[in-house]
Write a protein that holds these residues in place. Sequence first.
Motif, short mmCIF file in Angstrom:
data_model
loop_
_atom_site.label_atom_id
_atom_site.label_comp_id
_atom_site.label_asym_id
_atom_site.label_seq_id
_atom_site.Cartn_x
_atom_site.Cartn_y
_atom_site.Cartn_z
N TYR A 287 0.86 -1.18 0.00
CA TYR A 287 0.00 0.00 0.00
C TYR A 287 0.89 1.23 0.00
O TYR A 287 2.10 1.14 0.22
CB TYR A 287 -0.94 0.01 1.22
CG TYR A 287 -0.22 -0.08 2.55
CD1 TYR A 287 0.28 1.06 3.18
CD2 TYR A 287 -0.03 -1.31 3.17
CE1 TYR A 287 0.94 0.98 4.39
CE2 TYR A 287 0.64 -1.39 4.38
CZ TYR A 287 1.12 -0.25 4.99
OH TYR A 287 1.79 -0.33 6.18
N TYR A 288 0.28 2.36 -0.28
CA TYR A 288 1.02 3.61 -0.34
C TYR A 288 0.43 4.60 0.65
O TYR A 288 -0.67 4.41 1.15
CB TYR A 288 0.94 4.21 -1.76
CG TYR A 288 1.52 3.30 -2.81
CD1 TYR A 288 2.89 3.32 -3.08
CD2 TYR A 288 0.71 2.44 -3.54
CE1 TYR A 288 3.43 2.49 -4.05
CE2 TYR A 288 1.25 1.60 -4.51
CZ TYR A 288 2.60 1.63 -4.76
OH TYR A 288 3.14 0.81 -5.72
N ILE A 289 1.20 5.66 0.92
CA ILE A 289 0.67 6.75 1.73
C ILE A 289 0.64 8.00 0.87
O ILE A 289 1.35 8.10 -0.14
CB ILE A 289 1.51 7.01 3.01
CG1 ILE A 289 2.95 7.42 2.67
CG2 ILE A 289 1.45 5.82 3.94
CD1 ILE A 289 3.73 7.99 3.82
N GLU A 290 -0.18 8.94 1.28
CA GLU A 290 -0.29 10.23 0.59
C GLU A 290 -0.36 11.28 1.68
O GLU A 290 -1.29 11.28 2.48
CB GLU A 290 -1.55 10.24 -0.26
CG GLU A 290 -1.76 11.52 -1.02
CD GLU A 290 -3.03 11.46 -1.85
OE1 GLU A 290 -2.93 11.13 -3.04
OE2 GLU A 290 -4.11 11.74 -1.28
N LEU A 291 0.64 12.13 1.75
CA LEU A 291 0.71 13.14 2.80
C LEU A 291 0.62 14.53 2.17
O LEU A 291 1.63 15.08 1.75
CB LEU A 291 2.01 12.98 3.60
CG LEU A 291 1.95 13.45 5.04
CD1 LEU A 291 2.86 12.62 5.91
CD2 LEU A 291 2.28 14.91 5.16
N PRO A 292 -0.62 15.06 2.05
CA PRO A 292 -0.76 16.42 1.50
C PRO A 292 -0.11 17.46 2.43
O PRO A 292 0.39 17.13 3.50
CB PRO A 292 -2.28 16.63 1.44
CG PRO A 292 -2.88 15.28 1.62
CD PRO A 292 -1.88 14.47 2.40
N ALA A 293 -0.17 18.70 2.01
CA ALA A 293 0.46 19.79 2.76
C ALA A 293 -0.01 19.83 4.21
O ALA A 293 -1.19 19.70 4.51
CB ALA A 293 0.18 21.12 2.08
N VAL A 294 0.95 20.02 5.10
CA VAL A 294 0.69 20.17 6.54
C VAL A 294 0.31 21.62 6.81
O VAL A 294 0.83 22.53 6.15
CB VAL A 294 1.96 19.78 7.33
CG1 VAL A 294 1.83 20.12 8.80
CG2 VAL A 294 2.27 18.30 7.13
N THR A 295 -0.57 21.86 7.76
CA THR A 295 -0.88 23.24 8.17
C THR A 295 -0.25 23.52 9.52
O THR A 295 -0.12 22.63 10.36
CB THR A 295 -2.40 23.49 8.23
OG1 THR A 295 -2.98 22.61 9.20
CG2 THR A 295 -3.06 23.26 6.88
#
Length: 196
Positions: free
Chosen positions: A43-51
């Motif tokens: 499986y993969y991860i997706e880490l969008p922009a952190v706030t």
Amino acid sequence: MMRACVAAAVVMLAGCASAPPEHFYSLSSGMGVVQAPAVRAAYYIELPAVTVPQQVARNQLVVTTGTGRVDLLELERWASLPASEIGQALSLTISGELGTIDVFRSPVPDKAPVYRISTNVQRFESAPGQYALIDAVWSVRLVGSTQVLTCRSVAQETVGAGYDELVAGHRRAVARIGGDISRAVKALAAGANSGC
């Protein structure tokens, strides 16, 4: 008159030469070598922009120096904005611990499971010689599913004197939060009822 101009120019140049240097810090450097998976990840991860909070969303280090007082350090700076620094460090930590790949803004194989990780840093405090603190609310969701796990991690690290120590404390705090997130993703991927 000419002599006075030359003397003024020499003083100005001497002042420029003795100006203290700027120092740049990164949260992702020193995170260790991440080994790429030898085979396709399960499986993969997706880490969008952190706030991050607005008051620390700048390149300069913002440090707490007293009750309610903060200082903006012009000569001590992040290599990139703190949201980017935290995001990169979390991505390295989580993908390294899980042996997977962060595919944010990248195509993935058809029907491959992707776990989206959203992170909202609510407190990012720097107290030189005292502590480095990151308080983050994060969530994990399998892309395409409506089920979401939302948790909070508070990582406070005691730090010694100096800005290198302060940044190292923030690195340890990011690693602790990344560990919390990694355990949650691993449990969800195994089909376990993961809690915070």
